[in-house]
Write an enzyme that holds these catalytic residues in place. Sequence first.
Site, PDB file in Angstrom:
ATOM      1  CE1 TYR A 127      39.489  28.905  35.012  1.00 19.01           C
ATOM      2  CE2 TYR A 127      38.720  26.722  34.842  1.00 19.01           C
ATOM      3  CZ  TYR A 127      38.813  27.890  34.258  1.00 19.01           C
ATOM      4  OH  TYR A 127      38.712  28.116  32.816  1.00 19.01           O
ATOM      5  NE  ARG A 131      44.139  25.735  49.120  1.00 18.99           N
ATOM      6  CZ  ARG A 131      43.747  25.904  50.255  1.00 18.99           C
ATOM      7  NH1 ARG A 131      42.823  25.149  50.568  1.00 18.99           N
ATOM      8  NH2 ARG A 131      44.155  26.769  51.012  1.00 18.99           N
ATOM      9  CG  HIS A 168      28.801  37.518  48.629  1.00 20.34           C
ATOM     10  ND1 HIS A 168      27.903  38.427  48.799  1.00 20.34           N
ATOM     11  CD2 HIS A 168      28.532  36.622  49.493  1.00 20.34           C
ATOM     12  CE1 HIS A 168      26.821  38.112  49.679  1.00 20.34           C
ATOM     13  NE2 HIS A 168      27.461  37.009  50.267  1.00 20.34           N
ATOM     14  CG  ASP A 190      23.648  37.797  47.302  1.00 19.59           C
ATOM     15  OD1 ASP A 190      23.521  37.756  46.027  1.00 19.59           O
ATOM     16  OD2 ASP A 190      24.554  36.961  47.986  1.00 19.59           O
TER      17      ASP A 190
END
Length: 330
Positions: free
Chosen positions: A25, A48, A107, A190
């Site tokens: 998050y 966590r 990714h 990337d």
Amino acid sequence: MMEKYYETDADLKNLAGKTIAVIGYGSQGRGQSLNLKDSGLKVIIGVRPGKSRDQAKKDGQEVYDVAEASKKADIIMILVPDELQAAVYKSEIMPYMTEKKCLMFSHGFNIHYGQIVPPANVDVIMVAPKGPGHMVRRTYEQGMGVPALIAIEQDYTGNAKKYALAYAKGIGATRAVVLETTFREETETDLFGEQAVLCGGVTSLIKAGFDTLVDAGYAPEMAYLEVCHEMKLIVDLIYEGGFTKMREAVSNTAQYGDVSRGPRVIGRESYEAMSEILYEIQSGEFAKEWMLECMVNKPVFNALTRADEEHEIEKVGAELRGMMPQFKKN
């Protein structure tokens, strides 16, 4: 030509009845999950204990430990940092990767370099917004979206692309454009972009310009304003309309200096260095170096970061920004 997808190419119904677990998050985890939730999809958060967990609860999210969220989910989007993903996957996600589930990434690093090896009987896809999480959220709230890439590594169910496009629509990306690529292409381009241009290239260029002016006797404040502060003006113009719009906006003197002197700064040696960097990415040398660096608590990472934080340009910049109303916090 890359395949392009828009709003009419994606259907949120393809994720109806599915529980999406967003693992992590941080910037992307928060932005993507809030958009998915506002799009009417079933989202839970696996995180966590800590500040991120507290923020998720504050945002009204349904929060679980990572293992519990993975167990409950049909689709698992891993949005923890690259260097942590393999360990989190092996200990808290892998035991719950049962048949026909879907493993997602933003990714391709851990899949492309073999740090995570999913079972063969699950879908493995990528939806990668081309912007930071706060922009993913902000543009969505404005009725727009950040472009995104999708890629399919495994299509066990035959529905992988439908899931990827629906997820992309859920975060607002189809309001802009969604391009189809591969895990390999996304990962290598990337990393190259970050190292050679967007982060490494730009910061090194700015520091070099600053040091050149200061070493020649010019005031550090003048050097900062010229080579760093005004960078945003130029980048914004390029972002909005390419090199052409930028050159239309600056003076003829600036444009002549641009086209005649720029290639002397970014000359053959720069191209050769970029080719070396790209090879290190393609060969896996950079990935190996970064994984080893993380295993020994990042001594080089920390030393190089600290050196830049102590550079004169950071001190001068902080002082000047402190005088500018737009940078003062309420």
